[in-house]
Every structure is written in structure tokens, then in C-alpha cells.
Write an enzyme that holds these catalytic residues in place. Structure first.
Site, PDB file in Angstrom:
ATOM      1  CG  ASP A   4       0.614  55.378 116.177  1.00 43.80           C
ATOM      2  OD1 ASP A   4       1.642  54.387 115.552  1.00 43.80           O
ATOM      3  OD2 ASP A   4      -0.833  54.558 115.924  1.00 43.80           O
TER       4      ASP A   4
ATOM      5  CG  ASP B 176       5.076  52.064 114.321  1.00 44.07           C
ATOM      6  OD1 ASP B 176       5.065  51.759 115.110  1.00 44.07           O
ATOM      7  OD2 ASP B 176       4.676  52.800 113.691  1.00 44.07           O
ATOM      8  CD  GLU B 177       1.458  51.891 119.122  1.00 47.90           C
ATOM      9  OE1 GLU B 177       0.512  51.951 120.666  1.00 47.90           O
ATOM     10  OE2 GLU B 177       1.628  50.774 118.475  1.00 47.90           O
TER      11      GLU B 177
END
Length: 363
Positions: free
Chosen positions: A20, A115-116
Site C-alpha cells: 500500500d 496504489d494498492e
């Protein structure tokens, strides 16, 4: 809580990494503008247009600012906040660089958002097959090549890896070895369990449950009686059990659009006036999925001017303005108050699918 990988060597155990990026949008902005690094910074919509915060850096979080907060409220908490609208094209570019680094170590990657991601490195030979060393090396390479810091969690399933990645944020690593799992899970607050929102947490507190250890004291039958099907999921996660696979391909289960109005809509009539435009936008978004996904249900979301919200939904097999109007009325009648946001959406299934669509949140 960190350990080396010998405990992960048993053939029946999986090695899952959850990665993350730390305050990703804000982090990219700080790379582009180093002068913003040490000041409160947020990416979000304009306060004058009733925008909300997408993300903010850690100096801003010290003022109590967080994602999904109205921009106007954020500026009240921190008048000196630097609020920028953001550059999604640039964020996608940096995200692709980061995911390219992930692919150096495994092809089993499940993107959760821009973003993860989850990585399954159970059968990876890189770095001796050590999930801990792989996570450390990924974090190092991402920081060196992009300037972005990534927090990582390593565990034998997705639930624990997700919790672990948040444990030592920002720029941290947490490893939950199988031998440590029972102790780690028992101390977790129930709010860490996916799907446990404020209402469920309040209900659990009414049962004397605040931690997973306390949740474990309730039987499966009791949990099902109180929470229905979700009760079984609570029973499993309270014990750290999660059999979900890392899926490299995720079928879209829903599509939706929503709009926050610059001025509150005072009554149902004004809400209805917005419905046709929202439906047009929804149809445009559904168009790209029309060949492979069929409509199984309709959902309307209403957020009132006090920020409470509700949804109404029903089965439907195609666009129907009258049905959406009925759902909008049903939702609005629950509070009969001014409205700041309306959303409309479809639940989707495969063309040949006849069963109920998986009940996931659209908004």
C-alpha cells in the site's frame, strides 16, 4: 511483529504480501513540488464546489484531516492547508512504474486500487523464496526508482496481510508468521475486520465485543442470528481465517456514478430533476462493459445535508428511469431532508449468469 521466513516453509501455507503506497496522490505531488513536503497538503475537490479530500500527507493528518472529508471542513481544521486538484494521468504513470516493479517478483498480483495490491509469492524463487525479503526488496526498489514509499504486510492470507500493511505506516513492514497469528489476531479491534463499519461495530459493542478475542467467544450460531450471512465471515476472520485467493483478474460486479451538488437539493422534486442526467452518465459508463456484463440490479444512493446516507436497490435487467425514480423516492422518504449527493448504479453479472450478483458496495 516481524520474523524471518522459516515459519512460512510448510507446503500448505501461502505467502501473501499486501502493498500500500503511503498517501499516494499527495506523495506524487510532493515529488513534483518538494517545497510542499513539510507543509499540510491534500489532494481533493474545491471547497466552493463541495469537493472532498482524496488523500492528504501526514502533516495534514496531524490536524485531523482524512480522505473522504469535505474540503471545506479540512480547510476549517487547517486554514493553511495546501489543497490541489491533482493530476490523475501522472498518478497512473507512477502507479504503472510501481506495478512493473511488483511484476519482477511474481505474476500473481491482484490490484485493489491504483496504489494498492496483493501479491502471492508462495511459489516464487526470488530471494530464496523469502516473502519477508521480497517485501523489503520491493519497498527498496520502489523508493529508489520512483521516490514513493510503500508499506507492506506479510502473512499467510489476504486479511492478515492487509491488516499488517497498516500496522507500521508510513514506510513500514510488518510480518505475521503463522506461529504468531493467534496472538496477533486476538488483540485486534473488531473495527479492523473488513465490512465492520460504525453500525456493525456499535452492535458488536452492545454484545460486549470490542476485540477479536472477545468475538471468538461468540458461537457461529449466535453470530449468524445477529448478523446473518456476514456472521459466518465474522466468525472466520476473528480467528484469522481467510481462504480467498489472489486473483489476477477481477470481474466488474458493479458500475456507478454520483454527483455532489454545489447547493443542497431542497426536496424530492429537485432530486428528480437530476435523475435523467445521472442516468445518461451511468449508461455511458456501462457502455464499455455491455458486451461482457449484463445488468442484474439497480441502486440509488442519497447523501443528505447532514452527511447521513442511505441506499435503495432492486432487481432489474435493463435501464429503466421509472425504477430509478422509484428507488430515489424510497431513499429520500427515509429522511425527507435536503440532499447534497445522489448516486445511481447497476449491479452486473456475466452474460450467461442467472444467479444473484455478489452483493458488493457500489459506492
Amino acid at each position: 511483529m516481524k520474523s524471518e521466513d522459516p515459519a512460512f516453509t510448510a507446503p500448505t501455507l501461502r505467502k501473501i504480501i499486501h502493498l500500500d503506497c503511503d498517501c499516494f496522490f499527495a506523495a506524487v505531488e510532493m515529488l513534483e513540488h518538494p517545497e510542499w513536503r513539510d507543509i499540510p497538503l491534500a489532494v481533493g475537490g474545491s471547497a466552493s464546489r463541495r469537493g472532498v479530500i482524496s488523500t492528504c500527507n501526514y502533516p495534514a493528518r496531524e490536524f485531523g484531516i482524512h480522505s473522504a472529508m469535505p474540503s471545506a471542513r479540512a480547510l476549517q481544521l487547517c486554514p493553511q492547508l495546501k489543497l490541489v486538484s491533482g493530476n490523475m494521468a501522472r498518478y497512473r504513470e507512477v502507479a504503472e512504474q510501481i506495478f512493473a516493479i511488483y511484476r519482477r517478483f511474481t505474476g500473481l498480483i491482484e490490484p485493489v486500487s491504483i496504489d494498492e495490491a496483493y501479491l502471492d509469492v508462495s511459489d516464487t524463487d526470488a530471494l530464496g523464496g523469502s516473502a519477508t525479503r521480497i517485501a523489503e526488496e520491493i519497498r527498496t526498489q520502489v523508493k529508489q526508482e520512483t521516490g514513493i514509499t510503500v508499506s507492506a504486510g506479510v502473512a499467510q492470507n489476504k486479511f492478515l496481510a492487509k491488516v499488517a500493511s497498516d500496522w507500521n505506516k508510513p514506510d513500514g513492514l510488518c510480518v505475521i508468521a503463522p506461529a504468531q497469528q493467534a496472538e496477533f489476531v486476538s488483540q485486534l479491534p473488531v473495527k479492523k475486520i473488513p465490512g465492520v463499519g460504525p453500525r456493525t461495530q456499535e452492535k458488536l459493542m452492545g454484545l460486549g465485543v470490542g476485540t477479536c478475542a472477545e468475538l471468538q467467544s461468540l458461537s457461529l450460531i449466535e453470530l449468524k442470528n445477529h448478523f446473518g450471512k456476514f456472521g459466518e465471515r465474522l466468525w472466520q476472520l476473528a480467528r484469522g481465517e481467510d481462504e480467498r485467493e489472489v486473483r489476477t483478474h477481477r470481474e466488474r460486479k458493479s458500475v456507478s456514478v454520483e454527483h455532489t451538488f454545489s447547493q443542497d437539493l431542497p426536496d424530492l422534486e429537485h432530486c428528480m430533476d437530476q435523475l435523467e442526467k445521472l442516468m445518461d452518465d451511468l449508461e455511458g459508463r456501462y457502455e464499455r462493459h455491455r458486451e461482457s456484463r449484463q445488468i442484474l440490479g439497480a441502486v440509488v444512493k442519497v447523501k443528505f445535508n447532514d452527511f447521513t446516507q442511505t441506499t435503495a436497490e432492486c432487481r432489474v435487467d435493463g435501464p429503466d428511469l421509472a425504477i430509478f425514480a422509484s428507488l430515489l423516492e424510497e431513499a429520500w422518504m427515509r429522511k425527507r431532508s435536503a440532499v447534497r449527493l445522489i448516486g445511481v448504479g447497476y449491479r452486473l453479472g456475466a452474460k450467461e449468469e442467472n444467479a444473484e450478483a455478489e452483493q458488493l458496495p457500489l459506492f
